[in-house]
Design a protein around this motif. Sequence first.
Motif, PDB file in Angstrom:
ATOM      1  N   THR A  58      -0.844  14.993   3.118  1.00  0.00           N
ATOM      2  CA  THR A  58       0.475  15.251   2.555  1.00  0.00           C
ATOM      3  C   THR A  58       0.311  15.816   1.148  1.00  0.00           C
ATOM      4  OG1 THR A  58       2.703  14.345   2.210  1.00  0.00           O
ATOM      5  CG2 THR A  58       0.881  12.984   1.464  1.00  0.00           C
TER       6      THR A  58
ATOM      7  N   TYR B 110       2.512  15.600  -2.615  1.00  0.00           N
ATOM      8  CA  TYR B 110       3.678  15.016  -3.276  1.00  0.00           C
ATOM      9  C   TYR B 110       3.713  15.399  -4.742  1.00  0.00           C
ATOM     10  CZ  TYR B 110       0.684  11.385  -5.274  1.00  0.00           C
ATOM     11  OH  TYR B 110      -0.291  10.721  -5.962  1.00  0.00           O
TER      12      TYR B 110
ATOM     13  N   SER C  29       5.921  -4.355  -3.628  1.00  0.00           N
ATOM     14  CA  SER C  29       7.114  -4.656  -2.824  1.00  0.00           C
ATOM     15  C   SER C  29       6.952  -5.976  -2.084  1.00  0.00           C
ATOM     16  CB  SER C  29       7.366  -3.530  -1.820  1.00  0.00           C
ATOM     17  OG  SER C  29       7.534  -2.310  -2.496  1.00  0.00           O
TER      18      SER C  29
ATOM     19  N   PHE D 279       9.095  10.773  -7.269  1.00  0.00           N
ATOM     20  CA  PHE D 279       9.074   9.319  -7.366  1.00  0.00           C
ATOM     21  C   PHE D 279       9.613   8.871  -8.720  1.00  0.00           C
ATOM     22  CE2 PHE D 279       5.883  10.623  -4.405  1.00  0.00           C
ATOM     23  CZ  PHE D 279       6.038   9.741  -3.371  1.00  0.00           C
TER      24      PHE D 279
ATOM     25  N   VAL E 276      -2.940  14.557  -0.674  1.00  0.00           N
ATOM     26  CA  VAL E 276      -3.616  13.378  -0.130  1.00  0.00           C
ATOM     27  C   VAL E 276      -4.171  13.748   1.241  1.00  0.00           C
ATOM     28  CG1 VAL E 276      -3.405  10.910   0.381  1.00  0.00           C
ATOM     29  CG2 VAL E 276      -1.819  11.967  -1.228  1.00  0.00           C
TER      30      VAL E 276
ATOM     31  N   ASP F 169      10.645  -0.594  -3.545  1.00  0.00           N
ATOM     32  CA  ASP F 169      10.914   0.741  -4.089  1.00  0.00           C
ATOM     33  C   ASP F 169      12.350   0.871  -4.584  1.00  0.00           C
ATOM     34  OD1 ASP F 169       8.352   1.488  -3.513  1.00  0.00           O
ATOM     35  OD2 ASP F 169       8.870   3.083  -2.095  1.00  0.00           O
TER      36      ASP F 169
ATOM     37  N   GLY G 276      -1.646   3.036  -5.880  1.00  0.00           N
ATOM     38  CA  GLY G 276      -1.784   2.320  -4.610  1.00  0.00           C
ATOM     39  C   GLY G 276      -1.116   0.960  -4.650  1.00  0.00           C
ATOM     40  N   GLN G 277      -0.016   0.840  -5.394  1.00  0.00           N
ATOM     41  CA  GLN G 277       0.562  -0.486  -5.615  1.00  0.00           C
ATOM     42  C   GLN G 277       1.978  -0.652  -5.073  1.00  0.00           C
ATOM     43  OE1 GLN G 277      -1.147  -3.321  -7.156  1.00  0.00           O
ATOM     44  NE2 GLN G 277      -2.509  -1.884  -6.163  1.00  0.00           N
ATOM     45  N   GLY G 278       2.585   0.419  -4.564  1.00  0.00           N
ATOM     46  CA  GLY G 278       3.988   0.339  -4.152  1.00  0.00           C
ATOM     47  C   GLY G 278       4.231  -0.723  -3.100  1.00  0.00           C
TER      48      GLY G 278
ATOM     49  N   ALA H 113      14.633  -5.361  -4.077  1.00  0.00           N
ATOM     50  CA  ALA H 113      13.182  -5.553  -4.185  1.00  0.00           C
ATOM     51  C   ALA H 113      12.484  -4.262  -3.766  1.00  0.00           C
ATOM     52  CB  ALA H 113      12.738  -6.704  -3.279  1.00  0.00           C
TER      53      ALA H 113
ATOM     54  N   TYR I  31      -7.422  11.764  -3.034  1.00  0.00           N
ATOM     55  CA  TYR I  31      -6.265  12.190  -3.828  1.00  0.00           C
ATOM     56  C   TYR I  31      -6.734  13.378  -4.653  1.00  0.00           C
ATOM     57  CZ  TYR I  31      -3.457   8.036  -2.884  1.00  0.00           C
ATOM     58  OH  TYR I  31      -2.708   7.064  -2.278  1.00  0.00           O
TER      59      TYR I  31
ATOM     60  N   ASN J  44       2.119  -3.132  -2.224  1.00  0.00           N
ATOM     61  CA  ASN J  44       1.677  -4.431  -2.756  1.00  0.00           C
ATOM     62  C   ASN J  44       2.760  -5.042  -3.641  1.00  0.00           C
ATOM     63  OD1 ASN J  44      -1.369  -4.851  -2.119  1.00  0.00           O
ATOM     64  ND2 ASN J  44      -1.152  -2.690  -2.548  1.00  0.00           N
TER      65      ASN J  44
HETATM   66  C1  FAD Z   1       1.538   9.206  -0.130  1.00  0.00           C
HETATM   67  C2  FAD Z   1       1.811   7.743  -0.391  1.00  0.00           C
HETATM   68  C3  FAD Z   1       0.731   6.849  -0.437  1.00  0.00           C
HETATM   69  C4  FAD Z   1       0.956   5.496  -0.696  1.00  0.00           C
HETATM   70  N1  FAD Z   1      -0.121   4.657  -0.743  1.00  0.00           N
HETATM   71  C5  FAD Z   1       0.069   3.358  -1.006  1.00  0.00           C
HETATM   72  C6  FAD Z   1      -1.057   2.468  -1.058  1.00  0.00           C
HETATM   73  O1  FAD Z   1      -2.221   2.861  -0.868  1.00  0.00           O
HETATM   74  N2  FAD Z   1      -0.823   1.157  -1.342  1.00  0.00           N
HETATM   75  C7  FAD Z   1       0.431   0.677  -1.572  1.00  0.00           C
HETATM   76  O2  FAD Z   1       0.576  -0.523  -1.844  1.00  0.00           O
HETATM   77  N3  FAD Z   1       1.521   1.503  -1.503  1.00  0.00           N
HETATM   78  C8  FAD Z   1       1.378   2.816  -1.232  1.00  0.00           C
HETATM   79  N4  FAD Z   1       2.474   3.658  -1.177  1.00  0.00           N
HETATM   80  C9  FAD Z   1       3.823   3.140  -1.499  1.00  0.00           C
HETATM   81  C10 FAD Z   1       4.474   2.350  -0.350  1.00  0.00           C
HETATM   82  O3  FAD Z   1       4.505   3.137   0.829  1.00  0.00           O
HETATM   83  C11 FAD Z   1       5.917   1.964  -0.765  1.00  0.00           C
HETATM   84  O4  FAD Z   1       5.924   1.477  -2.091  1.00  0.00           O
HETATM   85  C12 FAD Z   1       6.474   0.884   0.157  1.00  0.00           C
HETATM   86  O5  FAD Z   1       6.587   1.403   1.474  1.00  0.00           O
HETATM   87  C13 FAD Z   1       7.854   0.419  -0.334  1.00  0.00           C
HETATM   88  O6  FAD Z   1       8.370  -0.539   0.560  1.00  0.00           O
HETATM   89  P1  FAD Z   1       9.898  -0.855   0.582  1.00  0.00           P
HETATM   90  O7  FAD Z   1      10.086  -1.862   1.682  1.00  0.00           O
HETATM   91  O8  FAD Z   1      10.389  -1.215  -0.774  1.00  0.00           O
HETATM   92  O9  FAD Z   1      10.633   0.518   0.935  1.00  0.00           O
HETATM   93  P2  FAD Z   1      10.505   1.418   2.298  1.00  0.00           P
HETATM   94  O10 FAD Z   1       9.146   1.275   2.912  1.00  0.00           O
HETATM   95  O11 FAD Z   1      10.986   2.760   1.870  1.00  0.00           O
HETATM   96  O12 FAD Z   1      11.541   0.692   3.251  1.00  0.00           O
HETATM   97  C14 FAD Z   1      12.939   0.882   3.127  1.00  0.00           C
HETATM   98  C15 FAD Z   1      13.513   0.954   4.536  1.00  0.00           C
HETATM   99  O13 FAD Z   1      14.948   0.956   4.440  1.00  0.00           O
HETATM  100  C16 FAD Z   1      15.450   1.891   5.372  1.00  0.00           C
HETATM  101  N5  FAD Z   1      16.795   2.293   4.898  1.00  0.00           N
HETATM  102  C17 FAD Z   1      17.105   3.163   3.908  1.00  0.00           C
HETATM  103  N6  FAD Z   1      18.432   3.260   3.779  1.00  0.00           N
HETATM  104  C18 FAD Z   1      18.975   2.420   4.686  1.00  0.00           C
HETATM  105  C19 FAD Z   1      20.305   2.066   5.026  1.00  0.00           C
HETATM  106  N7  FAD Z   1      21.347   2.591   4.386  1.00  0.00           N
HETATM  107  N8  FAD Z   1      20.487   1.175   6.022  1.00  0.00           N
HETATM  108  C20 FAD Z   1      19.437   0.603   6.660  1.00  0.00           C
HETATM  109  N9  FAD Z   1      18.139   0.899   6.378  1.00  0.00           N
HETATM  110  C21 FAD Z   1      17.929   1.791   5.406  1.00  0.00           C
HETATM  111  C22 FAD Z   1      14.438   3.019   5.361  1.00  0.00           C
HETATM  112  O14 FAD Z   1      14.518   3.775   6.550  1.00  0.00           O
HETATM  113  C23 FAD Z   1      13.118   2.236   5.271  1.00  0.00           C
HETATM  114  O15 FAD Z   1      12.610   1.886   6.538  1.00  0.00           O
HETATM  115  C24 FAD Z   1       2.285   5.018  -0.911  1.00  0.00           C
HETATM  116  C25 FAD Z   1       3.370   5.914  -0.839  1.00  0.00           C
HETATM  117  C26 FAD Z   1       3.140   7.260  -0.603  1.00  0.00           C
HETATM  118  C27 FAD Z   1       4.331   8.197  -0.529  1.00  0.00           C
END
Ligand code: FAD
Length: 242
Positions: A102, A104, A144, A109, A12, A128, A138-140, A126, A52, A142
């Motif tokens: 990056t 990947y 979440s 995943f 990416v 990831d 590009g939905q992770g 909820a 990508y 969104n």
């Molecule tokens: C290269 C790449 C590109 C992407 N592009 C897109 C895109 O274009 N559009 C899109 O919608 N999504 C995209 N995503 C996906 C998106 O980034 C994730 O799906 C999203 O961040 C998930 O949110 P989340 O809150 O579920 O998890 P996270 O963002 O992973 O948040 C979890 C949090 O919990 C914390 N944590 C973990 N363990 C503990 C613990 N034991 N105690 C306290 N805190 C803890 C972590 O540090 C983190 O801050 C992309 C991902 C990647 C890797």
Amino acid sequence: MDGDQTDFIWGVLDMIPSAETNFPDVRNRTAVHSNNGSCMIIPREGDKIRLYLQLTNSDIRDPATGRVDMNRFGPDKLMEVAKASFQPYTMATTPDKIDWWTVYISKCFGQRVASKFSVHERVFIAGDACHTHSPKAGQGMNASMNDTHNLIWKLAYVLRGWADTSLLKTYEFERRKYAQELIAFDKEFSALFSSKPKSDEHGDGVTHEEFLQAFQTFGEFSSGIGIHYAPSVITAPAHQPA
Ligand SMILES: Cc1cc2nc3c(=O)[nH]c(=O)nc-3n(C[C@H](O)[C@H](O)[C@H](O)COP(=O)(O)OP(=O)(O)OC[C@H]3O[C@@H](n4cnc5c(N)ncnc54)[C@H](O)[C@@H]3O)c2cc1C
């Protein structure tokens, strides 16, 4: 988690194309599926675009150990892959216009959905934590945010005494099915992207029509209009478009 793990390697790169770039759709969401490699353009804010780029095992793995070696890659190498993928057009940038990159492997995943999103409607997961798939759709984020929005208004209603606790069952009912559909689509889309265009040499390849159909379906997921919740105490399908 229920589901499979598939091994696709992608790079990416966020950058601003330079004036030499003559690819006509550089400001449109674009998919290129060619024998030189598959890639996608996501237009971003300002003049920035996200590329990508499909990579191969030999690009990124250390032949001695078979392990992924991030030192084998960098933005220059990603631009080489981009240039090959966009032939006969030119895709170019300069080092100062590269913002982020990056690499990947989608195996990291996986494409999986948690078997439960809650325990007795007392503890919930909820984002990831309950569904993982490749970032290409590009939905992770969104998905979440939609998970937590779906859950939070229901929690508020129950905690304020406006709804019965059974309302909370609709969270898993609605969001788990959506996650399964998204992952089924992501799996198919990733495999299509990683296959070769159909030709005499690649009889098992993908035709342009199949690819176009998948890309259009992709649009429904990414815009959110592909989401349909099944009938429940809060969803009457009568006025939902088919
Ligand atoms: C290269 C790449 C590109 C992407 N592009 C897109 C895109 O274009 N559009 C899109 O919608 N999504 C995209 N995503 C996906 C998106 O980034 C994730 O799906 C999203 O961040 C998930 O949110 P989340 O809150 O579920 O998890 P996270 O963002 O992973 O948040 C979890 C949090 O919990 C914390 N944590 C973990 N363990 C503990 C613990 N034991 N105690 C306290 N805190 C803890 C972590 O540090 C983190 O801050 C992309 C991902 C990647 C890797």
